[in-house]
Design a protein around this motif. Structure first.
Motif, mmCIF file in Angstrom:
data_model
loop_
_atom_site.group_PDB
_atom_site.id
_atom_site.type_symbol
_atom_site.label_atom_id
_atom_site.label_comp_id
_atom_site.label_asym_id
_atom_site.label_seq_id
_atom_site.Cartn_x
_atom_site.Cartn_y
_atom_site.Cartn_z
ATOM 1 N N PHE A 9 39.112 45.739 49.019
ATOM 2 C CA PHE A 9 38.732 46.003 47.727
ATOM 3 C C PHE A 9 38.112 47.426 48.615
ATOM 4 O O PHE A 9 38.213 47.556 49.992
ATOM 5 C CB PHE A 9 37.166 45.401 47.733
ATOM 6 C CG PHE A 9 36.166 44.605 49.095
ATOM 7 C CD1 PHE A 9 35.676 45.827 49.368
ATOM 8 C CD2 PHE A 9 36.470 43.812 49.441
ATOM 9 C CE1 PHE A 9 34.080 45.322 50.877
ATOM 10 C CE2 PHE A 9 36.177 43.090 51.023
ATOM 11 C CZ PHE A 9 35.127 44.187 51.462
ATOM 12 N N THR A 46 32.741 50.273 46.242
ATOM 13 C CA THR A 46 32.701 50.109 43.821
ATOM 14 C C THR A 46 32.693 48.759 44.576
ATOM 15 O O THR A 46 31.714 48.080 43.556
ATOM 16 C CB THR A 46 34.388 50.605 43.462
ATOM 17 O OG1 THR A 46 35.597 49.988 44.791
ATOM 18 C CG2 THR A 46 34.023 52.365 43.914
ATOM 19 N N LEU A 52 35.112 47.263 44.320
ATOM 20 C CA LEU A 52 36.307 46.342 42.937
ATOM 21 C C LEU A 52 37.413 46.090 44.504
ATOM 22 O O LEU A 52 37.835 47.170 45.076
ATOM 23 C CB LEU A 52 36.659 47.456 42.141
ATOM 24 C CG LEU A 52 35.792 47.208 40.953
ATOM 25 C CD1 LEU A 52 35.334 48.765 39.946
ATOM 26 C CD2 LEU A 52 34.473 46.378 40.063
ATOM 27 N N ASN A 110 41.383 46.624 44.959
ATOM 28 C CA ASN A 110 42.398 48.122 45.233
ATOM 29 C C ASN A 110 44.135 47.864 45.267
ATOM 30 O O ASN A 110 44.757 49.059 45.697
ATOM 31 C CB ASN A 110 42.183 48.535 45.783
ATOM 32 C CG ASN A 110 41.201 48.899 47.098
ATOM 33 O OD1 ASN A 110 42.172 47.767 48.016
ATOM 34 N ND2 ASN A 110 40.249 49.567 47.445
ATOM 35 N N PHE A 137 39.259 39.592 44.412
ATOM 36 C CA PHE A 137 38.425 40.170 44.041
ATOM 37 C C PHE A 137 38.701 41.583 42.688
ATOM 38 O O PHE A 137 40.269 41.505 42.515
ATOM 39 C CB PHE A 137 38.021 41.743 45.314
ATOM 40 C CG PHE A 137 37.502 41.285 46.936
ATOM 41 C CD1 PHE A 137 35.931 41.160 46.703
ATOM 42 C CD2 PHE A 137 38.401 40.962 47.943
ATOM 43 C CE1 PHE A 137 36.091 40.248 47.887
ATOM 44 C CE2 PHE A 137 38.276 40.363 48.712
ATOM 45 C CZ PHE A 137 36.878 40.382 48.823
ATOM 46 N N HIS A 186 39.921 44.034 39.890
ATOM 47 C CA HIS A 186 40.021 44.945 39.444
ATOM 48 C C HIS A 186 38.517 45.845 38.641
ATOM 49 O O HIS A 186 39.079 47.358 38.545
ATOM 50 C CB HIS A 186 41.649 45.379 39.263
ATOM 51 C CG HIS A 186 42.660 45.496 40.573
ATOM 52 N ND1 HIS A 186 42.635 44.070 39.966
ATOM 53 C CD2 HIS A 186 42.940 45.340 41.014
ATOM 54 C CE1 HIS A 186 43.588 43.703 41.057
ATOM 55 N NE2 HIS A 186 44.353 45.268 42.150
ATOM 56 N N GLN A 187 38.387 44.971 37.907
ATOM 57 C CA GLN A 187 37.157 45.403 36.551
ATOM 58 C C GLN A 187 36.763 44.659 36.732
ATOM 59 O O GLN A 187 36.600 43.331 37.489
ATOM 60 C CB GLN A 187 38.074 45.706 35.529
ATOM 61 C CG GLN A 187 39.457 44.985 35.226
ATOM 62 C CD GLN A 187 39.955 45.361 33.660
ATOM 63 O OE1 GLN A 187 40.951 46.924 33.691
ATOM 64 N NE2 GLN A 187 41.259 44.317 32.874
ATOM 65 N N GLN A 188 35.245 44.338 35.409
ATOM 66 C CA GLN A 188 34.781 43.529 35.037
ATOM 67 C C GLN A 188 35.709 42.357 34.868
ATOM 68 O O GLN A 188 34.431 41.333 34.681
ATOM 69 C CB GLN A 188 34.118 43.936 33.812
ATOM 70 C CG GLN A 188 33.142 43.247 33.770
ATOM 71 C CD GLN A 188 31.741 42.981 34.568
ATOM 72 O OE1 GLN A 188 31.519 43.463 35.637
ATOM 73 N NE2 GLN A 188 31.057 41.730 34.496
ATOM 74 N N ARG A 196 34.054 39.358 37.089
ATOM 75 C CA ARG A 196 33.520 39.537 38.321
ATOM 76 C C ARG A 196 31.899 38.952 38.457
ATOM 77 O O ARG A 196 31.094 39.245 37.972
ATOM 78 C CB ARG A 196 33.403 41.369 38.391
ATOM 79 C CG ARG A 196 33.092 41.844 39.865
ATOM 80 C CD ARG A 196 32.840 43.275 39.298
ATOM 81 N NE ARG A 196 33.002 43.829 40.930
ATOM 82 C CZ ARG A 196 31.940 45.030 41.428
ATOM 83 N NH1 ARG A 196 30.751 44.566 40.302
ATOM 84 N NH2 ARG A 196 31.416 45.409 42.704
#
Length: 269
Positions: A164, A168, A170, A172, A197, A199-201, A230
């Motif tokens: 991550f 952020t 998030l 990656n 983790f 990548h988006q909500q 998330r």
């Protein structure tokens, strides 16, 4: 000076002192080792230059004194500060704040992050920091009993990330994550927690669950598409060994609130 990942730097004095006072919404009335270890058994404090070069790193385990506080002697200037709390079997790779990475070999766990930029002067300053959860969890529940001959369950999942960005929180990278658990025949109602983790909500992971005997012969295998959000738990439950193979099929989804997490999604396979 740059330090390798396996070096632990411990300083008791300096011009920057960092102390963990809160994880999520649970402030510690008096900061004690027991309070911090309710959430984690490892802490990583890392200072980076603004260009991402690592300056100093303190790795702590809960069995050592001083767990929860780290001090640094730094030249005046602006830095990036990362504090990470987790319970993996080792420390992640933290060479750059843009890509902090856990691996299959050390495992994945509930993970909390604090990130900020800080201006250091010659005067002493203390930062009391609050860490927030950045992972999502799939709780895989097997309602039926573990059959005779099964000694190990392997969970292999893609779609999430084992790394991550500190800025952020998030994911990656596109990771191939794996967790393995020893089991005992006859057990029923067992649960296995898998962390990633996103990548988006909201996102999905593809999960393959395989049961092996003691000689690593595959006995059972099923694949699932798991909806994830998330900072929430997806609880995936059903009869793994006696249910229909070939995936989750039609699923019923309900939302219930979990006090420690943002929420929980219940899915039956």
């Amino acid at each position: 000076m740059i330090f390798s990942d396996d070096e632990t730097i411990r300083e008791t004095t300096g011009n920057l002192r960092v102390s963990v006072y809160q994880i999520e919404q649970m402030p510690f009335a008096s900061l004690t080792r027991a309070a911090v270890t309710d959430y984690c058994n490892r802490l990583n404090f890392v200072v980076y230059e603004m260009d991402g070069s690592r300056v100093k790193q303190v790795n702590q385990t809960s069995d050592k004194t001083g767990f929860g506080t780290a001090s640094f002697s730094l030249e005046e200037g602006e830095y990036q500060l990362v504090v990470l709390a987790h319970s993996s079997n080792g420390n992640p790779t933290m060479t750059k704040p843009q890509k902090i990475q856990f691996s299959n070999s050390i495992g994945y766990s509930d993970t909390f992050l604090y990130y900020t930029t800080v201006t250091v002067t010659e005067e002493h300053q203390t930062l009391s920091v609050s860490l927030e959860r950045i992972v999502s969890m799939c709780r895989f529940v097997i309602n039926d009993a573990i059959p005779s001959g099964v000694s190990k369950l392997e969970f292999y999942y893609t779609g999430g990330s084992g790394a991550f960005s500190a800025a952020t929180g998030l994911g990656n990278v596109n990771s191939k994550q794996k967790m393995t658990f020893s089991v005992t025949a006859g057990q029923s109602g067992t649960a296995y927690d898998l962390y990633t983790f996103l990548h988006q909500q909201d996102d999905d992971i593809t999960l393959t669950v395989t049961a092996y005997d003691g000689a690593d012969n595959m006995l059972y295998e099923r694949e699932f598409d798991v909806p994830m959000t998330r900072r929430k738990i997806t609880r995936l439950s059903g009869d793994f060994f006696t249910g229909e193979p070939g995936g989750s099929g039609d699923v019923g989804v309900t939302i219930s609130i979990n006090g420690d997490w943002d929420g929980q999604t219940d899915v039956t396979y």
